[in-house]
Design a protein around this motif. Sequence first.
Motif, PDB file in Angstrom:
ATOM      1  N   PRO A 383      22.426  69.458  45.195  1.00 56.55           N
ATOM      2  CA  PRO A 383      21.926  68.092  45.086  1.00 56.55           C
ATOM      3  C   PRO A 383      22.894  67.120  44.429  1.00 56.55           C
ATOM      4  O   PRO A 383      22.673  65.910  44.434  1.00 56.55           O
ATOM      5  CB  PRO A 383      20.673  68.265  44.228  1.00 56.55           C
ATOM      6  N   GLY A 384      23.967  67.641  43.845  1.00 57.81           N
ATOM      7  CA  GLY A 384      24.943  66.826  43.138  1.00 57.81           C
ATOM      8  C   GLY A 384      25.723  67.718  42.182  1.00 57.81           C
ATOM      9  O   GLY A 384      25.564  68.949  42.186  1.00 57.81           O
ATOM     10  N   TYR A 385      26.567  67.106  41.378  1.00 59.44           N
ATOM     11  CA  TYR A 385      27.340  67.892  40.415  1.00 59.44           C
ATOM     12  C   TYR A 385      27.754  67.002  39.251  1.00 59.44           C
ATOM     13  O   TYR A 385      28.287  65.901  39.442  1.00 59.44           O
ATOM     14  CB  TYR A 385      28.588  68.487  41.065  1.00 59.44           C
ATOM     15  N   ILE A 386      27.484  67.466  38.041  1.00 58.88           N
ATOM     16  CA  ILE A 386      27.989  66.799  36.842  1.00 58.88           C
ATOM     17  C   ILE A 386      27.990  67.805  35.698  1.00 58.88           C
ATOM     18  O   ILE A 386      26.957  68.347  35.327  1.00 58.88           O
ATOM     19  CB  ILE A 386      27.181  65.531  36.499  1.00 58.88           C
ATOM     20  N   ASP A 387      29.181  68.058  35.136  1.00 58.41           N
ATOM     21  CA  ASP A 387      29.303  69.058  34.076  1.00 58.41           C
ATOM     22  C   ASP A 387      30.006  68.516  32.835  1.00 58.41           C
ATOM     23  O   ASP A 387      30.515  69.279  32.006  1.00 58.41           O
ATOM     24  CB  ASP A 387      30.045  70.293  34.591  1.00 58.41           C
ATOM     25  N   ARG A 391      32.197  70.199  30.048  1.00 58.82           N
ATOM     26  CA  ARG A 391      33.612  69.997  30.397  1.00 58.82           C
ATOM     27  C   ARG A 391      33.860  68.491  30.407  1.00 58.82           C
ATOM     28  O   ARG A 391      33.927  67.877  31.484  1.00 58.82           O
ATOM     29  CB  ARG A 391      33.939  70.618  31.764  1.00 58.82           C
ATOM     30  N   PRO A 392      33.991  67.880  29.257  1.00 58.57           N
ATOM     31  CA  PRO A 392      34.083  66.418  29.195  1.00 58.57           C
ATOM     32  C   PRO A 392      35.268  65.831  29.939  1.00 58.57           C
ATOM     33  O   PRO A 392      35.280  64.645  30.255  1.00 58.57           O
ATOM     34  CB  PRO A 392      34.171  66.143  27.682  1.00 58.57           C
ATOM     35  N   TRP A 393      36.250  66.650  30.251  1.00 61.91           N
ATOM     36  CA  TRP A 393      37.461  66.222  30.934  1.00 61.91           C
ATOM     37  C   TRP A 393      37.354  66.344  32.455  1.00 61.91           C
ATOM     38  O   TRP A 393      38.316  66.045  33.167  1.00 61.91           O
ATOM     39  CB  TRP A 393      38.643  67.073  30.458  1.00 61.91           C
ATOM     40  N   ASN A 394      36.191  66.742  32.981  1.00 59.32           N
ATOM     41  CA  ASN A 394      36.072  67.062  34.414  1.00 59.32           C
ATOM     42  C   ASN A 394      35.299  66.008  35.206  1.00 59.32           C
ATOM     43  O   ASN A 394      34.710  66.316  36.230  1.00 59.32           O
ATOM     44  CB  ASN A 394      35.393  68.430  34.571  1.00 59.32           C
ATOM     45  N   GLY A 395      35.326  64.781  34.757  1.00 54.73           N
ATOM     46  CA  GLY A 395      34.568  63.736  35.438  1.00 54.73           C
ATOM     47  C   GLY A 395      34.979  63.503  36.884  1.00 54.73           C
ATOM     48  O   GLY A 395      34.176  63.023  37.692  1.00 54.73           O
ATOM     49  N   ALA A 396      36.206  63.859  37.246  1.00 59.67           N
ATOM     50  CA  ALA A 396      36.676  63.638  38.619  1.00 59.67           C
ATOM     51  C   ALA A 396      35.862  64.420  39.635  1.00 59.67           C
ATOM     52  O   ALA A 396      35.792  64.032  40.813  1.00 59.67           O
ATOM     53  CB  ALA A 396      38.150  64.019  38.733  1.00 59.67           C
ATOM     54  N   ASN A 397      35.237  65.503  39.216  1.00 58.02           N
ATOM     55  CA  ASN A 397      34.460  66.324  40.149  1.00 58.02           C
ATOM     56  C   ASN A 397      32.969  66.007  40.141  1.00 58.02           C
ATOM     57  O   ASN A 397      32.192  66.694  40.813  1.00 58.02           O
ATOM     58  CB  ASN A 397      34.675  67.804  39.837  1.00 58.02           C
ATOM     59  N   THR A 398      32.575  64.982  39.402  1.00 62.23           N
ATOM     60  CA  THR A 398      31.175  64.565  39.420  1.00 62.23           C
ATOM     61  C   THR A 398      30.799  64.038  40.797  1.00 62.23           C
ATOM     62  O   THR A 398      31.561  63.292  41.424  1.00 62.23           O
ATOM     63  CB  THR A 398      30.924  63.468  38.362  1.00 62.23           C
ATOM     64  N   ARG A 399      29.643  64.445  41.278  1.00 58.48           N
ATOM     65  CA  ARG A 399      29.105  63.933  42.551  1.00 58.48           C
ATOM     66  C   ARG A 399      27.683  63.447  42.270  1.00 58.48           C
ATOM     67  O   ARG A 399      26.804  64.244  41.948  1.00 58.48           O
ATOM     68  CB  ARG A 399      29.087  65.028  43.632  1.00 58.48           C
ATOM     69  N   THR A 400      27.480  62.154  42.343  1.00 53.21           N
ATOM     70  CA  THR A 400      26.175  61.590  42.023  1.00 53.21           C
ATOM     71  C   THR A 400      25.144  61.959  43.089  1.00 53.21           C
ATOM     72  O   THR A 400      25.480  62.115  44.272  1.00 53.21           O
ATOM     73  CB  THR A 400      26.244  60.062  41.908  1.00 53.21           C
ATOM     74  N   GLU A 429      21.166  75.859  37.350  1.00 47.79           N
ATOM     75  CA  GLU A 429      22.451  75.812  36.654  1.00 47.79           C
ATOM     76  C   GLU A 429      22.544  74.433  35.998  1.00 47.79           C
ATOM     77  O   GLU A 429      23.180  73.512  36.519  1.00 47.79           O
ATOM     78  CB  GLU A 429      23.621  76.050  37.611  1.00 47.79           C
ATOM     79  N   TRP A 430      21.880  74.293  34.850  1.00 47.97           N
ATOM     80  CA  TRP A 430      21.746  72.996  34.196  1.00 47.97           C
ATOM     81  C   TRP A 430      23.073  72.468  33.675  1.00 47.97           C
ATOM     82  O   TRP A 430      23.288  71.236  33.633  1.00 47.97           O
ATOM     83  CB  TRP A 430      20.739  73.099  33.048  1.00 47.97           C
ATOM     84  N   HIS A 431      23.981  73.339  33.274  1.00 52.21           N
ATOM     85  CA  HIS A 431      25.256  72.883  32.713  1.00 52.21           C
ATOM     86  C   HIS A 431      26.066  72.074  33.720  1.00 52.21           C
ATOM     87  O   HIS A 431      26.796  71.162  33.337  1.00 52.21           O
ATOM     88  CB  HIS A 431      26.098  74.075  32.249  1.00 52.21           C
ATOM     89  N   GLU A 432      25.957  72.428  34.988  1.00 54.24           N
ATOM     90  CA  GLU A 432      26.742  71.761  36.021  1.00 54.24           C
ATOM     91  C   GLU A 432      25.915  70.753  36.814  1.00 54.24           C
ATOM     92  O   GLU A 432      26.408  70.186  37.801  1.00 54.24           O
ATOM     93  CB  GLU A 432      27.369  72.811  36.942  1.00 54.24           C
TER      94      GLU A 432
END
Length: 481
Positions: A383-387, A391-400, A429-432
Amino acid sequence: MVILFRSFRSVRCAVTFAILFFLGGCTIGILKLSGYDDSKDGNILGHKAAKDDGKGQGLLMQLLKDHINKEPMHAMDNMTNNGMQFLKNIKGKINKTVAAANKFKAKYKVGKKSAAPVSTKAKGDLPNYNVHVFYYPWYGNPEHDGKYLHWNHEQLPHWNTEVAKKWPQGQYVPPDDIGSNFYPELGCYSSRDPVVIDNHMQQLREAGVGVVVYSWYPPGKSDEQGYPSDDIVPQLLDTAHKYQLKVAFHSEPYKERTEQTFIQDVKYLINTYGSHPAFYRRPHKGSELPLIYIYDSYLIKAKNWAKVMRGNNSIRRSRFDAIFIGLLVEQKDKQEISRAGFDGFYTYFASNAFTYGSKWQNWKVLAKNAYADGLMFIPSVGPGYIDVKIRPWNGANTRTRNKGRYYSLAFESAIQTEPHIISITSFNEWHEGTQIERAVPKRSGNFTYEDYTPYESDYYLRLTRQYTDTFQRTGKIWSAG
């Protein structure tokens, strides 16, 4: 005479408007039965009614307004002197609008803002056993585990020490402050709580998912943030069976895992749980075999996998044979999976284009190549991705999530490849931030958790149900052999 004429004309107007409002009531009923979809963009009036006026109460007045704007000099004369013809024209427009709305709904299949949970008892149908969902049993709380597990996840440092210095490091403090951008409706639950397991299986049953893919480590082993969880499996199997669900296993990597220890793991799973009615098996090459996902399978070389997957001394054609599914990350992994002797591959990651395998545009080619080689292709949708909480440095892989549109596009891309199975990353998988489990609005200090607004907490379960039903109708039941 003039007074009589005016009175007669007034009566005609009153009768006409009475008929119009009666027709309006009928329109509302028609719209309710047609089931407007309110969550996609569109350029038809039917979508406007669905989006802005879900009950259809403003549709008739919109049609009247359009008619008067188009014919300002004759509109009132038509309504009084030729009322029935006008009603006929309006009825025709309403029918076209309802048809357009139904066509819109059929095309996009996205849920309304609110609805009662699906009643599986009322439907009496089985879930779709070709839809699998990854399930994580690693959460704990003081009541059941003596302390919080995973909810207090640490912030992971970047592998580059110079980059890592730029980002915060620490650990979260539940129950209000957790390692996730969303907050669960059940709060900081324990994965071994029987009440929680029952609730989870019920959620999945309502979503139409048939197979729970349990994140599994051998007895005594776990990930760095949790406790061993093999002892939860019996309770999970019993509860899954209660809801007519099946359980498969997701073999997680551990420090000493080799192709040989993996085979011992398979033997343990089949010997210990293989006789349970909820233990998942499917037709494959003339047999009913278990299916096992192997996370990070590429960490073991293909030539080593081939020792246990191919040849006379392999596990094949023994009572421990299974359908072994490797993880495809890079494009070259396709050849390695074939060489290793796996039966197919999955893509796992919910972040579109994070890897070659997780890029939706690559799925048709991957599917075509897999089918040509007699392999199963299992795309993984999410459904999306945000971790960024862990992983505060991984914003580039966030998918709203884009109010469910991201999930819909992923599912539609998967279904178009005619896959053997579709896997969902994930149930919890709540962390991601890939969960479809119920989430609720919450604020902790200065931080506001994300949620499923404007929809209710079960929105992604209902959206999953729509696509599992669609895949049930259009997907193929696959058996090699």
